[in-house]
Design an enzyme around this catalytic site. Structure first.
Site, mmCIF file in Angstrom:
data_model
loop_
_atom_site.group_PDB
_atom_site.id
_atom_site.type_symbol
_atom_site.label_atom_id
_atom_site.label_comp_id
_atom_site.label_asym_id
_atom_site.label_seq_id
_atom_site.Cartn_x
_atom_site.Cartn_y
_atom_site.Cartn_z
ATOM 1 N N ASP A 20 0.804 -1.311 -0.076
ATOM 2 C CA ASP A 20 0.148 0.139 -0.270
ATOM 3 C C ASP A 20 0.900 1.138 -0.014
ATOM 4 O O ASP A 20 2.152 1.084 0.492
ATOM 5 C CB ASP A 20 -1.017 -0.114 1.338
ATOM 6 C CG ASP A 20 -1.843 1.260 1.426
ATOM 7 O OD1 ASP A 20 -2.360 1.850 0.507
ATOM 8 O OD2 ASP A 20 -1.770 1.709 2.631
ATOM 9 N N ASP A 69 0.068 4.991 0.965
ATOM 10 C CA ASP A 69 -0.118 6.158 1.868
ATOM 11 C C ASP A 69 -0.169 5.436 3.329
ATOM 12 O O ASP A 69 -0.861 4.607 3.540
ATOM 13 C CB ASP A 69 -1.245 6.999 1.717
ATOM 14 C CG ASP A 69 -1.247 7.822 0.606
ATOM 15 O OD1 ASP A 69 -0.065 8.157 -0.112
ATOM 16 O OD2 ASP A 69 -2.343 8.280 -0.132
ATOM 17 N N THR A 108 -2.379 0.990 -4.879
ATOM 18 C CA THR A 108 -2.817 2.364 -3.972
ATOM 19 C C THR A 108 -4.194 2.675 -4.520
ATOM 20 O O THR A 108 -4.508 2.628 -5.703
ATOM 21 C CB THR A 108 -1.879 3.446 -4.301
ATOM 22 O OG1 THR A 108 -2.164 4.639 -3.432
ATOM 23 C CG2 THR A 108 -1.485 3.931 -5.675
ATOM 24 N N GLN A 126 -5.979 6.153 -4.785
ATOM 25 C CA GLN A 126 -6.030 7.727 -5.056
ATOM 26 C C GLN A 126 -7.258 8.108 -5.583
ATOM 27 O O GLN A 126 -7.416 8.764 -6.643
ATOM 28 C CB GLN A 126 -4.691 7.888 -5.774
ATOM 29 C CG GLN A 126 -3.210 7.386 -5.302
ATOM 30 C CD GLN A 126 -3.057 8.050 -3.808
ATOM 31 O OE1 GLN A 126 -3.478 8.990 -3.906
ATOM 32 N NE2 GLN A 126 -2.473 7.094 -2.974
ATOM 33 N N ASP A 180 -1.774 -0.474 5.880
ATOM 34 C CA ASP A 180 -2.207 0.034 7.106
ATOM 35 C C ASP A 180 -3.708 0.208 7.289
ATOM 36 O O ASP A 180 -4.139 0.479 8.363
ATOM 37 C CB ASP A 180 -1.634 1.377 7.118
ATOM 38 C CG ASP A 180 -2.238 2.512 6.531
ATOM 39 O OD1 ASP A 180 -2.606 2.260 5.259
ATOM 40 O OD2 ASP A 180 -2.090 3.728 6.847
#
Ligand SMILES: [Mg+2]
Length: 181
Positions: free
Chosen positions: A15, A17, A59, A61, A134
């Site tokens: 991942d 961010d 990711t 976005q 996360d």
């Protein structure tokens, strides 16, 4: 990566961010100068590069789909990420981003589509591959893809979906990868 008889490769999916870079909190990284590489990531990615284990970013976005940044802005942020890693001798093998626009070919986490698309392109053996994230949706995506295991980097996100392993800091990723790969 050619030829049907080659051994399938392993991969670690990251991942972005909150894992690769400092979490932007509830918002988005909207420009390259808002991208701050986390300590320990370049070393972990370089270890994978040296072991010929693929390092792949998956990711979300959605700031693109919301009109907060353009596809070009996102590409510029990723160029920053790649140049910071290159300075430390590390490189991601691919970046997959779900942007939430009608033209985006990808599907939102926790749908495992981005992982499955990468697996097809690179001939990845998902049963020997891992996900580091996360957020619950990262862990759920890794499970849905049938990966060997999921690794949570504990951050600001609430936890409802348990991961196979939990790390407290990006600085712990390298040692963990040394143990499992
Ligand atoms: Mg995240």
């Amino acid at each position: 990566m050619s030829g049907g008889t080659d051994r399938r490769c392993r991969a670690v999916f990251f991942d972005r961010d909150g894992v690769v870079n400092r979490s932007p909190g509830a918002g988005y990284v909207l420009a390259p100068d808002q991208f701050h590489l986390n300590d320990g990531i370049a070393e972990a990615v370089r270890f994978l590069n040296e072991r010929s284990v693929l390092a792949i970013v998956v990711t979300s976005q959605k700031g693109v789909g919301k009109g907060l940044m353009s596809d070009d802005d996102l590409a510029a942020i990723h160029r920053r990420m790649e140049s910071e890693l290159a300075e430390k001798g590390a490189a991601f093998d691919a970046i997959y981003a779900y942007t939430g626009t009608p033209r985006c070919p990808h599907r939102a986490k926790p749908d495992p589509e981005m992982i499955l698309t990468a697996a097809e392109r690179f001939s990845i053996d998902l049963r020997l591959s891992w996900m580091i994230g996360d957020a619950d949706r990262d862990i759920a995506m890794g499970r849905a893809a049938g990966l060997a295991g999921t690794i949570r980097l504990r951050g600001e996100k609430p936890i409802a979906t348990p991961a196979d392993h939990t790390l407290e800091s990006p600085l712990e990723i390298l040692d963990f990868l040394r143990r499992i790969l």
